[in-house]
Motif scaffolding. Structure first.
Motif, PDB file in Angstrom:
ATOM      1  N   ARG A 172      38.252  49.654  42.665  1.00 50.30           N
ATOM      2  CA  ARG A 172      37.811  49.017  41.430  1.00 50.30           C
ATOM      3  C   ARG A 172      38.637  47.756  41.113  1.00 50.30           C
ATOM      4  O   ARG A 172      38.128  46.810  40.536  1.00 50.30           O
ATOM      5  N   ARG A 173      39.911  47.762  41.496  1.00 54.45           N
ATOM      6  CA  ARG A 173      40.771  46.612  41.203  1.00 54.45           C
ATOM      7  C   ARG A 173      41.832  46.467  42.290  1.00 54.45           C
ATOM      8  O   ARG A 173      42.404  47.453  42.743  1.00 54.45           O
ATOM      9  N   MET A 174      42.085  45.211  42.676  1.00 60.25           N
ATOM     10  CA  MET A 174      43.158  44.888  43.616  1.00 60.25           C
ATOM     11  C   MET A 174      44.038  43.808  42.997  1.00 60.25           C
ATOM     12  O   MET A 174      43.524  42.851  42.401  1.00 60.25           O
ATOM     13  N   VAL A 175      45.345  43.955  43.131  1.00 60.50           N
ATOM     14  CA  VAL A 175      46.292  42.975  42.601  1.00 60.50           C
ATOM     15  C   VAL A 175      47.300  42.661  43.703  1.00 60.50           C
ATOM     16  O   VAL A 175      47.894  43.577  44.292  1.00 60.50           O
ATOM     17  N   LEU A 252      41.238  34.916  40.068  1.00 58.76           N
ATOM     18  CA  LEU A 252      40.437  36.108  39.803  1.00 58.76           C
ATOM     19  C   LEU A 252      39.232  36.089  40.740  1.00 58.76           C
ATOM     20  O   LEU A 252      38.444  35.144  40.721  1.00 58.76           O
ATOM     21  N   GLU A 254      35.823  38.022  41.955  1.00 57.43           N
ATOM     22  CA  GLU A 254      34.826  39.019  41.539  1.00 57.43           C
ATOM     23  C   GLU A 254      33.978  39.486  42.714  1.00 57.43           C
ATOM     24  O   GLU A 254      33.405  38.677  43.446  1.00 57.43           O
ATOM     25  N   ALA A 258      34.018  45.508  42.360  1.00 56.19           N
ATOM     26  CA  ALA A 258      35.484  45.469  42.220  1.00 56.19           C
ATOM     27  C   ALA A 258      35.937  44.094  41.752  1.00 56.19           C
ATOM     28  O   ALA A 258      35.180  43.118  41.795  1.00 56.19           O
ATOM     29  N   THR A 259      37.194  44.042  41.314  1.00 58.29           N
ATOM     30  CA  THR A 259      37.815  42.786  40.893  1.00 58.29           C
ATOM     31  C   THR A 259      39.163  42.643  41.582  1.00 58.29           C
ATOM     32  O   THR A 259      39.910  43.622  41.724  1.00 58.29           O
ATOM     33  N   GLY A 260      39.472  41.432  42.023  1.00 61.25           N
ATOM     34  CA  GLY A 260      40.769  41.162  42.628  1.00 61.25           C
ATOM     35  C   GLY A 260      41.524  40.107  41.846  1.00 61.25           C
ATOM     36  O   GLY A 260      40.919  39.163  41.324  1.00 61.25           O
ATOM     37  N   GLN A 261      42.822  40.283  41.745  1.00 51.92           N
ATOM     38  CA  GLN A 261      43.661  39.292  41.077  1.00 51.92           C
ATOM     39  C   GLN A 261      44.794  38.885  42.011  1.00 51.92           C
ATOM     40  O   GLN A 261      45.595  39.712  42.432  1.00 51.92           O
ATOM     41  N   TYR A 283      45.639  55.552  42.707  1.00 50.96           N
ATOM     42  CA  TYR A 283      46.312  54.247  42.703  1.00 50.96           C
ATOM     43  C   TYR A 283      47.296  54.189  43.851  1.00 50.96           C
ATOM     44  O   TYR A 283      48.049  55.140  44.111  1.00 50.96           O
TER      45      TYR A 283
END
Length: 362
Positions: A172-175, A252, A254, A258-261, A283
């Motif tokens: 769902r999210r990558m940082v 950012l 998209e 999912a979203t990556g930052q 996580y």
């Protein structure tokens, strides 16, 4: 008359060169450029007998003297230009250690001769250059690979494997945090700084230098999926140190699900390379190259050290050797041209977003 000491030195150098050429390991390797500080990695491998360097193309003769002395490289390996080097030495692969904007020049020379190329990250300074590289690669059926330090991090491979076992659910999210206090602050060479801090030769500042890591990792984790949009901001915290380029960028990225930052900077208080992945049920945090934290709901597991990688995916030398031996294809991974064209699309969209002040739809 030549003194005994000079004759002894000359003889020692000659004998070293003969001994080394007879004992070097692996395929014939050419090097294009010496003005990238990552050159120390491959030259250290050369000094250990892991790499059979047959020619080095570099126009700056001061760098010949610098690295020749430090790594005991015979003068016969140095050439002023790449065309001469590849025609006389016929390497099986050429490794690029020059300005990012000059990567395309390496491919222009090598592709028509059927010589694959591996450059230091990122693939190119601009998307236009990357597309030219892609065109040459397709036309001459020659692979162009990109080397990232983080490709050889055991903790990152562990994150990838855990995600693909569906152990944390869908991403769902990558940082991704990448960078350090700044290339000048950490003591990079003047030859390196001369192009790294130039908007044309590097394509940007911290955005290209460290933003490419996150773009590459996200492309890999998402199995080559192209993002749908990119939004970015840039900061210039050190205009007196880096007057021509940004020293901090946030990107950012998209995707459909999912979203990556990406946080890339020459203004961190310390050196950092880490990766966080949030799934539906868990996580993962690769704290560095070796250590990984995993959290499932409220169940917190302690930091653990990840086992070393295994060949041929443990370092760039064994990787490109396996590629040349055709035991791996190298066409669908972090080093591949396929993935790095997407990386270049992300970086290009980030630059456009900063310039235009808006979200860029790909």
């Amino acid at each position: 008359m030549i003194s005994y000491s000079k004759r002894s030195t000359s003889l020692a150098v000659l004998l070293f060169g003969l001994f080394y050429s007879a004992h070097a390991q692996g395929p014939r390797v050419g090097v294009a450029g010496l003005n990238h500080d990552h050159i120390y990695n491959i030259l250290n491998d050369y000094s250990k007998g892991r790499v059979n360097i047959v020619g080095i193309a570099e126009p700056n003769r001061k760098l010949w003297a610098k690295y020749g002395k430090q790594f005991h490289i015979p003068d016969s390996l140095f050439f002023d230009d790449l065309k001469t080097m590849v025609s006389k030495r016929r390497p099986a692969i050429v490794l690029g250690y020059n300005a990012v904007a000059n990567h395309v020049d390496i491919v222009e020379v090598c592709a028509p001769l059927g010589i694959p190329v591996m450059v230091e990250k990122p693939l190119a300074a601009t998307l236009v250059q990357a597309k030219r590289i892609e065109t040459l690669s397709v036309k001459y059926n020659v692979s162009v690979l990109t080397n990232y330090e983080t490709t050889w991090y055991p903790s990152y491979k562990a994150v990838y494997d855990i995600v693909n076992k569906d152990s944390i659910g869908a991403i769902r999210r990558m940082v991704v945090h990448d960078g350090h206090q700044g290339p000048r602050e950490i003591g990079c060479s003047e030859e390196f700084l001369s192009w790294l801090t130039d908007p044309v030769l590097n394509g940007a500042g911290a955005l290209n230098d460290f933003g490419c890591y996150g773009a590459d990792l996200m492309t890999w984790l998402m199995h080559g999926e192209r993002p749908i949009a990119v939004t970015a901001i840039a900061k210039h915290y050190k205009p007196n140190v880096y007057p021509k380029v940004e020293d901090d960028a946030t990107i950012l990225v998209e995707y459909k699900t999912a979203t990556g930052q990406i946080e890339a900077s020459w203004s961190w208080p310390f050196s950092i390379k880490d990766l966080e992945v949030f799934g539906e049920t868990g996580y993962l945090h690769a704290l560095d190259g070796k250590n990984l934290t995993m959290r499932m709901r409220e169940n917190i597991k302690s930091v653990k050290t990840v086992p070393p990688l295994v060949a041929p995916n443990d370092d760039p030398v064994t990787y490109y050797n396996a590629f040349l031996n055709k035991s791996i294809k190298a066409d669908d991974d972090r080093s591949s041209l396929k993935y790095n064209m997407i990386v270049m699309e992300i970086l290009d969209a980030a630059k456009r977003s900063i310039k235009e002040g808006k979200r860029i739809v790909l």
